[in-house]
Design an enzyme around this catalytic site. Structure first.
Site, PDB file in Angstrom:
ATOM      1  N   ASP A  33       0.829  -1.206   0.000  1.00 28.21           N
ATOM      2  CA  ASP A  33       0.000   0.000   0.000  1.00 28.21           C
ATOM      3  C   ASP A  33       0.870   1.266   0.000  1.00 28.21           C
ATOM      4  O   ASP A  33       1.975   1.259   0.544  1.00 28.21           O
ATOM      5  CB  ASP A  33      -0.920  -0.022   1.234  1.00 28.21           C
ATOM      6  CG  ASP A  33      -2.058   0.974   1.105  1.00 28.21           C
ATOM      7  OD1 ASP A  33      -2.413   1.336  -0.038  1.00 28.21           O
ATOM      8  OD2 ASP A  33      -2.587   1.397   2.149  1.00 28.21           O
ATOM      9  N   GLY A  34       0.332   2.325  -0.590  1.00 23.84           N
ATOM     10  CA  GLY A  34       0.988   3.634  -0.530  1.00 23.84           C
ATOM     11  C   GLY A  34       1.541   4.147  -1.855  1.00 23.84           C
ATOM     12  O   GLY A  34       2.169   5.202  -1.890  1.00 23.84           O
ATOM     13  N   GLY A  36      -0.007   5.490  -4.434  1.00 29.82           N
ATOM     14  CA  GLY A  36      -0.629   6.753  -4.852  1.00 29.82           C
ATOM     15  C   GLY A  36      -0.095   7.918  -4.046  1.00 29.82           C
ATOM     16  O   GLY A  36       0.304   8.958  -4.602  1.00 29.82           O
ATOM     17  N   ARG A  46      -0.492   9.429  -9.946  1.00 33.76           N
ATOM     18  CA  ARG A  46      -0.547   8.189  -9.160  1.00 33.76           C
ATOM     19  C   ARG A  46      -0.003   6.993  -9.946  1.00 33.76           C
ATOM     20  O   ARG A  46       0.587   6.074  -9.386  1.00 33.76           O
ATOM     21  CB  ARG A  46      -2.007   7.913  -8.724  1.00 33.76           C
ATOM     22  CG  ARG A  46      -2.506   8.843  -7.619  1.00 33.76           C
ATOM     23  CD  ARG A  46      -3.987   8.584  -7.323  1.00 33.76           C
ATOM     24  NE  ARG A  46      -4.215   7.210  -6.881  1.00 33.76           N
ATOM     25  CZ  ARG A  46      -4.128   6.790  -5.618  1.00 33.76           C
ATOM     26  NH1 ARG A  46      -3.836   7.646  -4.660  1.00 33.76           N
ATOM     27  NH2 ARG A  46      -4.361   5.537  -5.312  1.00 33.76           N
ATOM     28  N   HIS A  50       2.381   3.557  -9.068  1.00 35.36           N
ATOM     29  CA  HIS A  50       2.104   2.140  -9.355  1.00 35.36           C
ATOM     30  C   HIS A  50       3.251   1.526 -10.164  1.00 35.36           C
ATOM     31  O   HIS A  50       3.635   0.380  -9.932  1.00 35.36           O
ATOM     32  CB  HIS A  50       0.778   1.995 -10.115  1.00 35.36           C
ATOM     33  CG  HIS A  50      -0.420   2.400  -9.297  1.00 35.36           C
ATOM     34  ND1 HIS A  50      -0.631   1.953  -8.009  1.00 35.36           N
ATOM     35  CD2 HIS A  50      -1.468   3.222  -9.575  1.00 35.36           C
ATOM     36  CE1 HIS A  50      -1.762   2.470  -7.544  1.00 35.36           C
ATOM     37  NE2 HIS A  50      -2.276   3.250  -8.463  1.00 35.36           N
ATOM     38  N   GLU A  80     -12.379  -4.506  -3.982  1.00 36.05           N
ATOM     39  CA  GLU A  80     -12.892  -3.147  -3.763  1.00 36.05           C
ATOM     40  C   GLU A  80     -12.221  -2.130  -4.683  1.00 36.05           C
ATOM     41  O   GLU A  80     -12.786  -1.074  -4.985  1.00 36.05           O
ATOM     42  CB  GLU A  80     -12.676  -2.733  -2.293  1.00 36.05           C
ATOM     43  CG  GLU A  80     -13.552  -3.462  -1.276  1.00 36.05           C
ATOM     44  CD  GLU A  80     -13.126  -4.910  -1.007  1.00 36.05           C
ATOM     45  OE1 GLU A  80     -11.957  -5.257  -1.252  1.00 36.05           O
ATOM     46  OE2 GLU A  80     -13.987  -5.699  -0.554  1.00 36.05           O
ATOM     47  N   LEU A 144      10.349 -20.615  -5.868  1.00 37.58           N
ATOM     48  CA  LEU A 144       9.477 -19.672  -5.153  1.00 37.58           C
ATOM     49  C   LEU A 144       8.083 -19.722  -5.779  1.00 37.58           C
ATOM     50  O   LEU A 144       7.945 -19.610  -7.000  1.00 37.58           O
ATOM     51  CB  LEU A 144      10.041 -18.241  -5.272  1.00 37.58           C
ATOM     52  CG  LEU A 144       9.181 -17.129  -4.683  1.00 37.58           C
ATOM     53  CD1 LEU A 144       9.201 -17.167  -3.146  1.00 37.58           C
ATOM     54  CD2 LEU A 144       9.663 -15.759  -5.152  1.00 37.58           C
ATOM     55  N   ARG A 201       2.419  -4.956   5.951  1.00 34.52           N
ATOM     56  CA  ARG A 201       1.624  -3.923   5.268  1.00 34.52           C
ATOM     57  C   ARG A 201       2.419  -2.630   5.280  1.00 34.52           C
ATOM     58  O   ARG A 201       2.747  -2.107   6.345  1.00 34.52           O
ATOM     59  CB  ARG A 201       0.260  -3.689   5.922  1.00 34.52           C
ATOM     60  CG  ARG A 201      -0.518  -2.606   5.137  1.00 34.52           C
ATOM     61  CD  ARG A 201      -1.942  -2.390   5.555  1.00 34.52           C
ATOM     62  NE  ARG A 201      -2.578  -1.445   4.614  1.00 34.52           N
ATOM     63  CZ  ARG A 201      -3.828  -1.500   4.218  1.00 34.52           C
ATOM     64  NH1 ARG A 201      -4.620  -2.440   4.651  1.00 34.52           N
ATOM     65  NH2 ARG A 201      -4.317  -0.604   3.361  1.00 34.52           N
TER      66      ARG A 201
END
Ligand code: IPE
Ligand code: IPE
Ligand code: MG
Length: 253
Positions: A33-34, A36, A46, A50, A80, A144, A201
């Site tokens: 996360d983060g 943007g 943004r 990514h 979502e 992996l 996170r």
């Protein structure tokens, strides 16, 4: 090996060698996360966040291989997230296709097995084809197992599992009297994967955002304010080091 070559910054006392003497988590899951906010703070679109995030994910795959982590599961797009502005969703889909196509040779060379976890029925045909091609081309790889959670939501996953269980029950394929909770694990998108040992996170939020709710019952959690595009090898080492200091009791003494 073009895709996986990357020069890492100096990682101080947290070296690969010292960490490898300790307990390496078998399965690391990450909520990346983060992206943007990282970009917005730099007055960049943004989408640049990514793009940088995708590069950091590639570096993380290499780090996991170097450390001997056997399973990496990365939350890349949630159920979502489809509700984001159409322009951002479009940019993200384009990026997924580009990155998957670009990194495929590197994954094959590095013995990485790609695995998509998510609601396949609603993934646009074009992207699903790229994912499934990568899965097919890497299916015998062993070093992996790299699972990408895409169009993923844990509640939907559990609900889908319950529906499948009902169907199998109707067909008399399940004996409900002797069934154990672990049976449900076999009906999830993550069937066959061990539960994560460590969940990281980035991005400063202290929430799970509908990720692996069933699977993280006894996972060690690591939250950091660092935005995903800044989460370099040194930061990953810090998370592993924190994990190595934990005392996992699983309810026992
Ligand atoms: C995570 O970064 C990537 C996706 C959810 C696709 P965000 O896009 O959520 O970045 P922030 O949290 O808005 O900074
Ligand atoms: C979680 O990040 C999903 C991914 C990292 C793919 P979000 O940015 O969507 O989560 P919330 O909205 O802050 O909970
Ligand atoms: Mg976010």
């Amino acid at each position: 090996m073009r895709c996986f070559v990357y020069r890492f910054p100096f990682s101080g006392s947290l070296s690969l060698k010292s960490l490898k003497k300790g307990n390496i988590p078998q399965h690391v899951a990450i909520i990346m996360d983060g992206n943007g906010r990282w970009a917005t703070r730099r007055k960049l679109p943004r989408s640049i966040g990514h793009q940088r995030g995708a590069e950091v994910l590639r570096e993380t795959v290499v780090t996991c291989k170097d450390l001997g982590v056997k399973y990496l599961t990365a939350y890349s797009f949630s159920s979502e997230n489809w509700q984001r502005p159409a322009e951002e969703v479009k940019d993200l889909m384009k990026l997924f296709i580009e990155v998957l196509q670009r990194e495929l040779d590197g994954m094959i060379e590095n013995d990485v097995k790609l695995n998509l976890i998510g609601q396949r029925e609603i993934i646009p045909e074009k992207i699903l084809r790229v994912f499934e091609n990568a899965e097919e081309k890497t299916k015998f790889n062993k070093s992996l197992v790299f699972s990408i959670a895409f169009s993923y939501g844990s509640k939907q996953e559990i609900f889908d599992a319950v529906k499948k269980i009902c169907i199998d029950y109707d067909r008399s394929e399940i004996d409900i009297e002797t069934a154990k909770p672990e049976m449900l694990s076999g009906y999830l998108y993550t069937a066959g994967l061990p539960d994560p040992d460590l969940l990281i996170r980035t991005g400063g939020e202290s929430r799970i955002s509908n990720f692996l709710l069933w699977q993280i019952a006894y996972t060690e959690l690591y939250f950091t304010d660092i935005m995903w595009p800044d989460f370099n090898r040194k930061n990953f080492f810090k998370a592993i080091s924190s994990f190595q200091k934990r005392n996992r009791r699983f309810g026992r003494l």
